[in-house]
Write an enzyme that holds these catalytic residues in place. Structure first.
Site, PDB file in Angstrom:
ATOM      1  N   HIS A 202       0.595  -1.116  -0.018  1.00 25.09           N
ATOM      2  CA  HIS A 202      -0.041  -0.078   0.019  1.00 25.09           C
ATOM      3  C   HIS A 202       0.959   1.334   0.011  1.00 25.09           C
ATOM      4  O   HIS A 202       0.531   2.228  -0.718  1.00 25.09           O
ATOM      5  CB  HIS A 202      -0.955  -0.096   1.138  1.00 25.09           C
ATOM      6  CG  HIS A 202      -2.048  -0.881   0.741  1.00 25.09           C
ATOM      7  ND1 HIS A 202      -2.017  -2.121   1.053  1.00 25.09           N
ATOM      8  CD2 HIS A 202      -3.226  -0.376   0.070  1.00 25.09           C
ATOM      9  CE1 HIS A 202      -3.101  -2.808   0.405  1.00 25.09           C
ATOM     10  NE2 HIS A 202      -3.853  -2.001  -0.144  1.00 25.09           N
TER      11      HIS A 202
ATOM     12  N   ARG B 234      -9.602   5.421  -0.753  1.00 24.90           N
ATOM     13  CA  ARG B 234      -9.247   4.455   0.052  1.00 24.90           C
ATOM     14  C   ARG B 234      -9.323   5.134   1.413  1.00 24.90           C
ATOM     15  O   ARG B 234      -8.406   5.876   2.171  1.00 24.90           O
ATOM     16  CB  ARG B 234      -7.824   4.085   0.172  1.00 24.90           C
ATOM     17  CG  ARG B 234      -7.438   3.153  -1.171  1.00 24.90           C
ATOM     18  CD  ARG B 234      -6.016   2.729  -1.112  1.00 24.90           C
ATOM     19  NE  ARG B 234      -5.723   1.685  -2.191  1.00 24.90           N
ATOM     20  CZ  ARG B 234      -5.406   1.832  -3.384  1.00 24.90           C
ATOM     21  NH1 ARG B 234      -5.238   2.921  -3.949  1.00 24.90           N
ATOM     22  NH2 ARG B 234      -5.420   0.689  -4.414  1.00 24.90           N
TER      23      ARG B 234
ATOM     24  N   ARG C 288     -14.713   3.921  -0.311  1.00 28.70           N
ATOM     25  CA  ARG C 288     -14.665   2.232   0.234  1.00 28.70           C
ATOM     26  C   ARG C 288     -14.712   2.192   1.746  1.00 28.70           C
ATOM     27  O   ARG C 288     -13.947   3.080   2.455  1.00 28.70           O
ATOM     28  CB  ARG C 288     -13.414   1.823  -0.322  1.00 28.70           C
ATOM     29  CG  ARG C 288     -13.290  -0.049   0.122  1.00 28.70           C
ATOM     30  CD  ARG C 288     -12.055  -0.469  -0.572  1.00 28.70           C
ATOM     31  NE  ARG C 288     -10.702   0.070  -0.082  1.00 28.70           N
ATOM     32  CZ  ARG C 288      -9.872  -0.398  -0.385  1.00 28.70           C
ATOM     33  NH1 ARG C 288      -9.798  -1.337  -1.570  1.00 28.70           N
ATOM     34  NH2 ARG C 288      -8.493   0.177  -0.152  1.00 28.70           N
TER      35      ARG C 288
ATOM     36  N   GLU D 162     -12.326  -8.967  -5.493  1.00 30.43           N
ATOM     37  CA  GLU D 162     -10.911  -9.127  -5.170  1.00 30.43           C
ATOM     38  C   GLU D 162     -10.696 -10.639  -4.687  1.00 30.43           C
ATOM     39  O   GLU D 162      -9.285 -10.671  -4.445  1.00 30.43           O
ATOM     40  CB  GLU D 162     -10.378  -7.801  -4.490  1.00 30.43           C
ATOM     41  CG  GLU D 162     -11.077  -7.810  -3.285  1.00 30.43           C
ATOM     42  CD  GLU D 162     -10.635  -6.254  -2.478  1.00 30.43           C
ATOM     43  OE1 GLU D 162      -9.538  -5.849  -2.940  1.00 30.43           O
ATOM     44  OE2 GLU D 162     -11.155  -5.857  -1.479  1.00 30.43           O
TER      45      GLU D 162
ATOM     46  N   ASN E 108      -5.540  -5.842  -7.617  1.00 28.23           N
ATOM     47  CA  ASN E 108      -4.262  -6.335  -6.893  1.00 28.23           C
ATOM     48  C   ASN E 108      -4.261  -7.167  -5.972  1.00 28.23           C
ATOM     49  O   ASN E 108      -3.552  -8.224  -5.920  1.00 28.23           O
ATOM     50  CB  ASN E 108      -3.961  -4.844  -5.962  1.00 28.23           C
ATOM     51  CG  ASN E 108      -3.761  -3.552  -6.819  1.00 28.23           C
ATOM     52  OD1 ASN E 108      -3.636  -3.583  -7.819  1.00 28.23           O
ATOM     53  ND2 ASN E 108      -4.237  -2.423  -6.051  1.00 28.23           N
ATOM     54  N   ASP E 109      -5.539  -7.233  -5.318  1.00 27.76           N
ATOM     55  CA  ASP E 109      -5.700  -8.451  -4.440  1.00 27.76           C
ATOM     56  C   ASP E 109      -6.233  -9.494  -5.532  1.00 27.76           C
ATOM     57  O   ASP E 109      -5.877 -10.797  -4.793  1.00 27.76           O
ATOM     58  CB  ASP E 109      -6.871  -8.269  -3.395  1.00 27.76           C
ATOM     59  CG  ASP E 109      -6.336  -7.358  -2.069  1.00 27.76           C
ATOM     60  OD1 ASP E 109      -5.056  -7.779  -1.719  1.00 27.76           O
ATOM     61  OD2 ASP E 109      -6.652  -6.372  -1.838  1.00 27.76           O
TER      62      ASP E 109
ATOM     63  N   ARG F  83       1.306  -9.964  -2.237  1.00 36.35           N
ATOM     64  CA  ARG F  83       1.798  -8.866  -2.976  1.00 36.35           C
ATOM     65  C   ARG F  83       2.686  -7.867  -2.302  1.00 36.35           C
ATOM     66  O   ARG F  83       3.209  -6.888  -2.843  1.00 36.35           O
ATOM     67  CB  ARG F  83       0.310  -7.811  -3.140  1.00 36.35           C
ATOM     68  CG  ARG F  83      -0.290  -7.491  -1.756  1.00 36.35           C
ATOM     69  CD  ARG F  83      -1.534  -6.893  -1.921  1.00 36.35           C
ATOM     70  NE  ARG F  83      -1.716  -5.314  -2.093  1.00 36.35           N
ATOM     71  CZ  ARG F  83      -2.722  -4.733  -2.274  1.00 36.35           C
ATOM     72  NH1 ARG F  83      -3.996  -5.227  -2.189  1.00 36.35           N
ATOM     73  NH2 ARG F  83      -2.490  -3.501  -2.545  1.00 36.35           N
TER      74      ARG F  83
ATOM     75  N   CYS G 168     -10.453  -0.902 -10.487  1.00 35.08           N
ATOM     76  CA  CYS G 168      -9.500   0.088  -9.567  1.00 35.08           C
ATOM     77  C   CYS G 168      -8.394  -0.244  -9.062  1.00 35.08           C
ATOM     78  O   CYS G 168      -7.685   0.127  -8.035  1.00 35.08           O
ATOM     79  CB  CYS G 168     -10.400   0.720  -8.389  1.00 35.08           C
ATOM     80  SG  CYS G 168     -10.714  -0.530  -7.039  1.00 35.08           S
TER      81      CYS G 168
HETATM   82  C1  PEP Z   1      -7.009  -3.831  -5.113  1.00 37.43           C
HETATM   83  O1  PEP Z   1      -6.899  -4.850  -4.231  1.00 37.43           O
HETATM   84  O2  PEP Z   1      -7.090  -4.017  -6.216  1.00 37.43           O
HETATM   85  C2  PEP Z   1      -7.486  -2.623  -4.643  1.00 37.43           C
HETATM   86  C3  PEP Z   1      -7.891  -1.558  -5.363  1.00 37.43           C
HETATM   87  O3  PEP Z   1      -7.396  -2.430  -3.286  1.00 37.43           O
HETATM   88  P1  PEP Z   1      -6.356  -2.343  -2.420  1.00 37.43           P
HETATM   89  O4  PEP Z   1      -5.152  -2.116  -3.240  1.00 37.43           O
HETATM   90  O5  PEP Z   1      -6.526  -0.989  -1.522  1.00 37.43           O
HETATM   91  O6  PEP Z   1      -6.380  -3.579  -1.629  1.00 37.43           O
HETATM   92 MG    MG Z   2      -7.852  -4.761  -2.176  1.00 42.47          MG
END
Ligand code: PEP
Ligand code: MG
Length: 768
Positions: A364, A471, A507, A605, A628-629, A639, A676
């Site tokens: 993050h 976020r 979110r 996700e 991402n997740d 990650r 996103c």
């Molecule tokens: C994701 O997981 O792609 C996402 C946008 O949320 P974060 O990166 O904050 O976990």
């Molecule tokens: Mg996420």
């Protein structure tokens, strides 16, 4: 064996430099194995030769003198084969090479094992024995392999430390010392390193010299007095509740703080020229090592007391220090583990680069760095953090590389890249108010991901059509307690007002995983599979309800709020959340607020959600993919872990197939679907997602102009063909190359990472 190994690793870990580490290794291994010779040869990256760096048993004068070409001799053979070689009669082997300087003609049996770190051969560890009848047995071979595997990381680290202190293995002065990590945020920064570390963590305190010994002695004396007073206060307070033997513990602590005990030693170290914190660290670590090596369990445990005392003293020393941390004009923050709070400490406009030992490109803090447009390199596991304070650094966020003590030539090279990037971004400003539409008229909404107010300002400048992901945990992370409803309402109002009437998707709190709140610690073995996102807030409705109430009140009169739920893995989580949102909505209306029911969506996700798109979509207004997740969970790749960063690939065929399926299933029930995750901000990724039919792409502000210019230059038909082609491929790397090639052919080569290679001469000088 285990305790020999443990002690060896501990001793080597605390060696002051590479040479001391290697000397310890050879002497301890020789003794433990009862052999006549133990030597370490390291591969010098500058010359590509193995250099005899330390020995016990060969002539000492050969150290630093004897070297072998990359594939020369038995040492070269061990390195090339990357496996142990165990010989009863080494001189009769065709690859045997004799060096009279070493006196090794006396030795016949030979066992060499490679020292390998992250797939790179660093050197070879060798033991030798006089009689040929003594062939090293399997157990000895296994022991040496274990030693080598355990020490490889330590050697890599000490090697880097040696390089940074100005010497290469051959003793020449080094410049342009490079370290490789993973790209965190694109761009190049040329500035000065400032090492920051979490408060009261002795392990990460840098060992800086001081020019004001009296000042440091004074600071330390004050810290000792303060800690002594703290302990006496606690002891008095608890006097009536403790048994005498427990009370005695406080006396032990106070005795340890006596002038002739630990503080006296620290003061001596300060007089040697170290600053107080570094002196304290050295003395405490010495004590801890001493206690930990003792066989008596009770005494081993005393190491904990020393550590605790050290931490208390450090925290008093740091109290005084924090006020006067000076940040240079062009600050490159360097830390074991960067936190959003650390970024917030740097005065506005002075933070130009970030370097972190821990974490990866999808951590993050890297996402935050991208949002702020600060070039970042993560996962630099072997950098000697403490020695980067005050050094000139170049941060190459495109390639995931940093350079310490850059030469004028290297600086000029990187300055040119900076200038080109600035020019490219300026050139894209004309697109600001143009729609994101393909040449054949297909529209996609380009939204931004935000967390801080600075993101909002940047986003508006880049022509974002709304916020696809706010976020909310970011404002929570920079406080030292949960923000109140009123405070939250103010944060949310800022975001909603800045974009009204465009939609702002907030979110609900997504903490857990690598997003920790200092005031709400979650300690788990496996945090990414644990208590995260909606799982936490449904267990704590008091947090969820206050947050939703603050959002709804903030939206009064604007009517552009959308609420999004993170980490959904079950339909019931959606239903429970909706129930709470409706409840708050009615309550807030009853209080007299003129608000509208916001649209509610869920994040996709977690792989389970991919297979329940229709069921989820039936219950909400929109879906948004958190790639991402989703990538992390589909590929089982943390990650945040630099060790497996090369396996984290959003172009993996399985990820692409999942993305196609999500878009298809959402549209089949008539619900809009956006994305996103970071893939949306990657020009190649954005093309594929547009072709898949995603209605909106939400990304960091810096990526938006590039994505817009790429989409505006192609037809949807062209992108669909590209998608069709890559879906037939089975390797993420081939897919990425294929997409890059398509971008290059379409004239967007400059949007990829700068394709130039650092001048060979410069790279060769680099020590890592
Ligand atoms: C994701 O997981 O792609 C996402 C946008 O949320 P974060 O990166 O904050 O976990
Ligand atoms: Mg996420």
């Amino acid at each position: 064996m285990l305790s020999i190994l443990r002690n060896l690793v501990q001793e080597v870990n605390s060696a002051r430099d590479l040479q001391e580490a290697l000397d310890i290794i050879v002497s301890r291994v020789q003794k433990a194995m009862g052999t006549e010779v133990c030597s370490v040869y390291l591969l010098d990256p500058a010359t590509n030769r193995y250099i005899l760096m330390a020995t016990e048993g060969l002539y000492r004068k050969a150290v630093g003198q004897v070297s072998l070409a990359y594939s020369e001799g038995l040492v070269g053979l061990v390195g090339a084969r990357e496996e142990p070689i165990n010989l009863e009669d080494a001189p009769s082997h065709p690859r045997y090479r004799y060096f009279p300087e070493t006196g090794e003609e006396r030795f016949r049996s030979f066992l060499g094992v490679p020292i390998i770190h992250h797939r790179r051969v660093l050197g070879v560890l060798v033991v030798q024995q006089r009689e040929s009848s003594r062939c090293f047995d399997e157990g000895e071979e296994a022991f040496l392999v274990t030693v080598s595997a355990q020490l490889a990381g330590v050697i890599a680290h000490s090697e880097a430390t040696g390089a940074i202190s100005g010497l290469s293995l051959t003793g020449e002065e080094a410049r342009d010392i490079s370290f490789n990590g993973v790209p965190g945020a694109p761009g190049v920064a040329i500035g000065t390193g400032v090492v920051v570390y979490p408060a009261a963590d002795l392990d990460v305190v840098p060992e800086k010299p001081t020019d004001d010994i009296d000042l440091e002695l004074g600071l330390f004396a004050e810290a000792v007095t303060a800690v002594r007073e703290d302990i006496e206060r606690v002891a008095n307070r608890l006097a009536s509740q403790l048994r005498p033997e427990e009370q005695a513990l406080f006396d032990v602590y106070l005795r340890m703080l006596g002038d002739d005990a630990m503080p006296g030693e620290v003061a001596n170290k300060i007089r040697e020229g170290y600053w107080a914190q570094g002196a304290l660290k050295q003395v405490v670590q010495q004590y801890i090592r001493h206690f930990e090596m003792m066989d008596d369990h009770y005494l081993q445990e005393r190491a904990v007391d020393i550590r605790d005392l050290g931490r208390r003293l450090l925290s008093h020393l740091q109290e005084g220090e924090q006020k006067d941390q000076v940040y240079p004009e062009r600050t490159v923050l360097v830390s074991e583990e960067l936190t959003p709070a650390m970024l917030g400490e740097v005065p506005k406009g002075q933070l130009i680069g970030l370097v972190s030992v821990k974490g990866s490109s999808n951590s993050h803090v890297a996402i935050l760095a991208r949002a702020m447009g600060v070039p970042t390199v993560m996962g630099l596991v072997d950098i000697p953090v403490n020695q980067l304070d005050g050094r000139d650094l170049v941060v190459d966020g495109f390639e995931g590389q940093i350079f310490a003590s850059p030469s004028d030539e290297l600086r000029a090279y990187y300055q040119e890249i900076c200038d080109e990037e600035d020019e490219l971004i300026k050139g894209l400003e004309v697109l600001r108010d143009k729609p994101c539409e393909t040449t054949d008229g297909h529209r996609v909404s380009l939204l931004v991901n935000t967390g801080l107010m600075t993101d909002v300002v940047r986003s508006l400048n880049h022509g974002a059509e709304g916020i696809g992901l706010y976020r909310t945990e970011v404002p929570f992370m920079i406080k030292d307690r949960f923000p109140s409803e009123q405070e939250q309402r103010e944060y949310y109002r800022e975001q909603l007002e800045a974009f009204a009437p465009s939609p702002v998707t907030m979110r609900t709190l997504d903490i857990g995983g690598d997003k920790a709140l200092t005031y709400f610690p979650i300690e788990e073995e496996n945090p990414f599979l644990g208590w995260r996102g909606i799982r936490v807030t449904l267990d704590h409705p008091e947090i969820f309800l206050v947050q939703v109430r603050a959002m709804l009140k903030a939206s009064e009169g604007l009517n552009n709020l959308q609420i999004m739920l993170p980490m959904i893995s079950n339909i019931s989580e959606v239903e429970e959340s909706l129930h709470l949102i409706y409840r708050v909505y009615h309550e807030v209306r009853e209080e007299g607020y003129e608000i509208h029911m916001p649209k509610v969506g869920v994040m996709v996700e977690i792989p389970a959600a991919v297979y329940q798109i229709r069921e989820l979509a039936d219950r909400v207004d929109f879906l948004s993919v958190g790639s991402n997740d989703l990538t992390q969970y589909l590929l089982a790749v943390d990650r945040n872990n630099p060790r497996v960063a090369q396996l984290y690939h959003s172009y993996h065929p399985a990820v692409l197939q999942a993305l196609v399926r999500i878009a298809h299933d959402a549209h089949s029930v008539g619900k809009p679907v956006g994305i996103c995750g970071e893939l949306a901000g990657d020009p190649g990724g954005a093309l594929l997602l547009m072709a898949m039919g995603y209605d909106s792409l939400s990304m960091n502000a810096a990526s938006l102009p590039k994505v817009k210019s790429v989409i505006r230059s192609v037809s949807r038909e062209w992108a669909s063909q590209l998608l069709e082609d890559v879906l037939l491929l089975d390797s993420p790397h081939v897919i990425k190359s294929c997409v890059d090639l398509a971008l290059r052919n379409a004239g967007f080569g400059r949007y990829l990472r700068p394709g130039r290679t650092t001048p060979v001469a410069l790279v060769q000088q680099a020590a890592s």
